[in-house]
Enzyme design. Structure first.
Site, PDB file in Angstrom:
ATOM      1  N   CYS A 169       0.821  -1.231   0.000  1.00  0.00           N
ATOM      2  CA  CYS A 169       0.000   0.000   0.000  1.00  0.00           C
ATOM      3  C   CYS A 169       0.845   1.267   0.000  1.00  0.00           C
ATOM      4  CB  CYS A 169      -0.935  -0.001   1.200  1.00  0.00           C
ATOM      5  SG  CYS A 169      -1.947  -1.484   1.299  1.00  0.00           S
ATOM      6  N   LYS A 191     -10.119   6.065   3.951  1.00  0.00           N
ATOM      7  CA  LYS A 191     -11.426   5.627   4.438  1.00  0.00           C
ATOM      8  C   LYS A 191     -12.565   6.020   3.493  1.00  0.00           C
ATOM      9  CE  LYS A 191     -14.705   4.034   6.570  1.00  0.00           C
ATOM     10  NZ  LYS A 191     -15.289   3.896   5.251  1.00  0.00           N
ATOM     11  N   HIS A 239      -9.020   3.800  -1.536  1.00  0.00           N
ATOM     12  CA  HIS A 239      -7.662   3.258  -1.437  1.00  0.00           C
ATOM     13  C   HIS A 239      -7.340   2.359  -2.629  1.00  0.00           C
ATOM     14  CE1 HIS A 239      -3.967   1.776   0.075  1.00  0.00           C
ATOM     15  NE2 HIS A 239      -4.407   0.788   0.835  1.00  0.00           N
TER      16      HIS A 239
HETATM   17  C1  LIG Z   1     -14.989  -3.974   4.538  1.00  0.00           C
HETATM   18  C2  LIG Z   1     -15.071  -4.834   3.311  1.00  0.00           C
HETATM   19  C3  LIG Z   1     -14.839  -6.286   3.663  1.00  0.00           C
HETATM   20  C4  LIG Z   1     -16.461  -4.681   2.706  1.00  0.00           C
HETATM   21  O1  LIG Z   1     -16.493  -5.397   1.512  1.00  0.00           O
HETATM   22  P1  LIG Z   1     -17.840  -6.088   0.976  1.00  0.00           P
HETATM   23  O2  LIG Z   1     -18.513  -6.772   2.106  1.00  0.00           O
HETATM   24  O3  LIG Z   1     -17.452  -6.904  -0.204  1.00  0.00           O
HETATM   25  O4  LIG Z   1     -18.711  -4.883   0.553  1.00  0.00           O
HETATM   26  P2  LIG Z   1     -19.453  -4.739  -0.840  1.00  0.00           P
HETATM   27  O5  LIG Z   1     -18.479  -4.357  -1.903  1.00  0.00           O
HETATM   28  O6  LIG Z   1     -20.296  -5.965  -1.071  1.00  0.00           O
HETATM   29  O7  LIG Z   1     -20.369  -3.507  -0.562  1.00  0.00           O
HETATM   30  C5  LIG Z   1     -21.539  -3.582   0.255  1.00  0.00           C
HETATM   31  C6  LIG Z   1     -21.954  -2.167   0.592  1.00  0.00           C
HETATM   32  O8  LIG Z   1     -21.016  -1.618   1.538  1.00  0.00           O
HETATM   33  C7  LIG Z   1     -20.380  -0.483   0.980  1.00  0.00           C
HETATM   34  N1  LIG Z   1     -18.961  -0.578   1.386  1.00  0.00           N
HETATM   35  C8  LIG Z   1     -18.059  -1.504   1.001  1.00  0.00           C
HETATM   36  N2  LIG Z   1     -16.907  -1.289   1.649  1.00  0.00           N
HETATM   37  C9  LIG Z   1     -17.090  -0.213   2.417  1.00  0.00           C
HETATM   38  C10 LIG Z   1     -16.259   0.494   3.295  1.00  0.00           C
HETATM   39  N3  LIG Z   1     -14.995   0.112   3.494  1.00  0.00           N
HETATM   40  N4  LIG Z   1     -16.753   1.565   3.944  1.00  0.00           N
HETATM   41  C11 LIG Z   1     -18.027   1.967   3.731  1.00  0.00           C
HETATM   42  N5  LIG Z   1     -18.887   1.313   2.916  1.00  0.00           N
HETATM   43  C12 LIG Z   1     -18.411   0.243   2.260  1.00  0.00           C
HETATM   44  C13 LIG Z   1     -20.568  -0.575  -0.510  1.00  0.00           C
HETATM   45  O9  LIG Z   1     -20.539   0.696  -1.117  1.00  0.00           O
HETATM   46  C14 LIG Z   1     -21.914  -1.227  -0.601  1.00  0.00           C
HETATM   47  O10 LIG Z   1     -22.900  -0.235  -0.362  1.00  0.00           O
HETATM   48  P3  LIG Z   1     -24.302  -0.269  -1.137  1.00  0.00           P
HETATM   49  O11 LIG Z   1     -24.947  -1.580  -0.755  1.00  0.00           O
HETATM   50  O12 LIG Z   1     -25.015   0.930  -0.608  1.00  0.00           O
HETATM   51  O13 LIG Z   1     -23.946  -0.208  -2.592  1.00  0.00           O
HETATM   52  C15 LIG Z   1     -14.027  -4.379   2.262  1.00  0.00           C
HETATM   53  O14 LIG Z   1     -14.300  -3.047   1.893  1.00  0.00           O
HETATM   54  C16 LIG Z   1     -12.614  -4.472   2.799  1.00  0.00           C
HETATM   55  O15 LIG Z   1     -12.078  -5.550   3.008  1.00  0.00           O
HETATM   56  N6  LIG Z   1     -11.941  -3.339   2.997  1.00  0.00           N
HETATM   57  C17 LIG Z   1     -10.537  -3.320   3.435  1.00  0.00           C
HETATM   58  C18 LIG Z   1      -9.615  -3.358   2.240  1.00  0.00           C
HETATM   59  C19 LIG Z   1      -8.188  -3.560   2.677  1.00  0.00           C
HETATM   60  O16 LIG Z   1      -7.889  -4.395   3.493  1.00  0.00           O
HETATM   61  N7  LIG Z   1      -7.290  -2.782   2.123  1.00  0.00           N
HETATM   62  C20 LIG Z   1      -5.891  -2.845   2.472  1.00  0.00           C
HETATM   63  C21 LIG Z   1      -5.663  -2.076   3.712  1.00  0.00           C
HETATM   64  S1  LIG Z   1      -4.109  -2.424   4.463  1.00  0.00           S
END
Ligand SMILES: CC(C)(COP(=O)(O)OP(=O)(O)OC[C@H]1O[C@@H](n2cnc3c(N)ncnc32)[C@H](O)[C@@H]1OP(=O)(O)O)[C@@H](O)C(=O)NCCC(=O)NCCS
Length: 387
Positions: A83, A331, A335
């Site tokens: 990252c 956030k 990212h």
């Molecule tokens: C948190 C997480 C698991 C959610 O993923 P998900 O369950 O597949 O979510 P989806 O893509 O199915 O989205 C479902 C809903 O949540 C929302 N959403 C997804 N991730 C979100 C987040 N991080 N914050 C806010 N809303 C989020 C989507 O917009 C969607 O909204 P909608 O239904 O109104 O369209 C995923 O965003 C994640 O793993 N994030 C971390 C990524 C990471 O680790 N990066 C490296 C950092 S070191």
């Protein structure tokens, strides 16, 4: 070491995109070149910051981007530092120009992952951890940052509501960023009631999976001079700091700090001969809400255990004493891994030139960026000043 400047910088919108990595990268690169008032032929070399282009079955993006810009003879290679790929690429360009090897370089960060389902994306991302000990055992990044959050809560009494304050602020800031992934105002209750991803972290404590690209043209002072007054928006890279840390969390004596960030900040502040009090605003690596609090403590802006209270009091809001992530941060701005560190530079470039619109930090003159690889296996910190 010669002085190095950001001549121009630009970004695509972050979010879910139908474009490929090469298309996103070209869009950001062309915008940055136009912003810089140069021609592609002025670019002597480049770096591409990218971690997961193999997800599109395409490595070696450098030649593709340079060919797309009509300069196939110009060398460009990929910098992969999870990252923190973006800031690492900025650092390497800074070194090259500072050493007098090149006068003008293009740094483009890009990521395209929205075609992957959540499990596949999470698995790919976990390749950036110490995979044998972490990813392969099911400890993906939400779990690892969940451990950091739990350790911080145990040691300093940080609460889940205090973590939520970070998300609320960054979502609010992103409302004013047209290029942000999310334009959605949230409350502490929304965060608290969102689905648990890796306790104590919930959906709104996490950054999303984003697509996007960001690009910056870096140049020497001689190059600026040759531009004859057509570079009025250039900003100076006052200092760069970079450090490493253990790949795995279990090798660390204390989970509440990322030592690579402490060391990178120390190097940057020493080179700049500045301290936290001199910084008008920061863009930090808030991949999870806890990461913003740890960053503020690692960078020396708050004593250990105090950043949560400061955030709660509004000190890190745009009008506060330490504005943090006016862009919306990872956030809410999003990212797109390889793009993130370069995107932070775009925000600094726009802010220091007074072009950040409704999210403008008043009288901003000196800014700091902090970009972390994985859970701190790498970190790069940069300090910028308006010329
Ligand atoms: C948190 C997480 C698991 C959610 O993923 P998900 O369950 O597949 O979510 P989806 O893509 O199915 O989205 C479902 C809903 O949540 C929302 N959403 C997804 N991730 C979100 C987040 N991080 N914050 C806010 N809303 C989020 C989507 O917009 C969607 O909204 P909608 O239904 O109104 O369209 C995923 O965003 C994640 O793993 N994030 C971390 C990524 C990471 O680790 N990066 C490296 C950092 S070191």
């Amino acid at each position: 070491m010669k002085d190095v400047f950001v001549l121009g910088a630009a970004t695509t919108k972050y979010g879910k995109s139908l474009l490929s990595a090469r298309e996103l990268a070209l869009e950001a690169s062309k915008k940055a070149i136009i912003e810089s008032n140069i021609k592609p032929n002025d670019i002597q070399a480049g770096f591409v910051a990218n971690a997961f282009s193999l997800a599109e079955k395409q490595g070696h993006l450098g030649p593709i981007i340079m060919s797309g810009l009509g300069i196939p003879d110009v060398p460009a290679s990929t910098i992969e530092s999870a990252c923190s790929s973006g800031a690492s690429a900025i650092r390497e360009a800074w070194v090259n120009i500072g050493a007098g090897i090149y006068d003008c370089m293009l740094v483009t960060g890009v990521e395209k992952v929205s075609q992957l389902d959540t499990i596949t994306a999470t698995t790919y991302f976990s390749f950036g951890s110490d995979y044998i000990f972490e990813g392969a055992c099911g400890a993906s990044f939400p779990g690892l940052y969940g451990s950091i959050a739990r350790a911080h809560m145990t040691k300093y009494g940080t609460t889940e509501e205090q973590l939520a304050n970070v998300a609320v602020k960054n979502h609010e800031n992103a409302m004013f960023n047209p290029n942000a992934h999310f334009h959605k105002k949230i409350t502490v209750d929304d965060v608290m009631n969102s689905i648990v991803v890796a306790s104590p972290l919930k959906l709104f404590d996490a950054c999303p999976f984003s697509d996007g690209a960001a690009s910056a043209v870096l140049c020497s002072e001689e190059f600026l001079r040759r531009m004859n007054g057509h570079a009025s928006e250039a900003i100076k890279i006052v200092a760069s700091g970079r450090a490493g840390g253990t790949g795995a969390l279990h090798q660390r004596p204390d989970l509440t700090t990322l030592n690579s960030a402490v060391l990178a900040a120390r190097e940057a502040f020493k080179r700049a001969n500045l301290g936290p009090k001199d910084i008008d605003f920061l863009e930090v690596h808030d991949c999870f809400t806890i990461a913003e609090l740890v960053a503020l403590e690692d960078l020396g802006f708050y004593p250990r255990g105090q950043a949560a209270k400061a955030t709660e009091e509004g000190q890190t809001k745009p009008g506060g004493q330490t504005p943090v992530n006016p862009s919306g941060g990872l956030k809410a701005k999003g990212h797109p891994v390889g793009a993130t560190g370069v995107g932070q530079v775009v925000e600094v470039y726009e802010q220091l030139n007074g072009r950040a619109g409704q999210r403008q930090i008043k009288d901003a003159r000196i800014a700091l960026t902090h970009n972390v690889g994985a859970t701190g296996g790498s970190c790069a910190v940069h300090i910028f000043e308006k010329r």
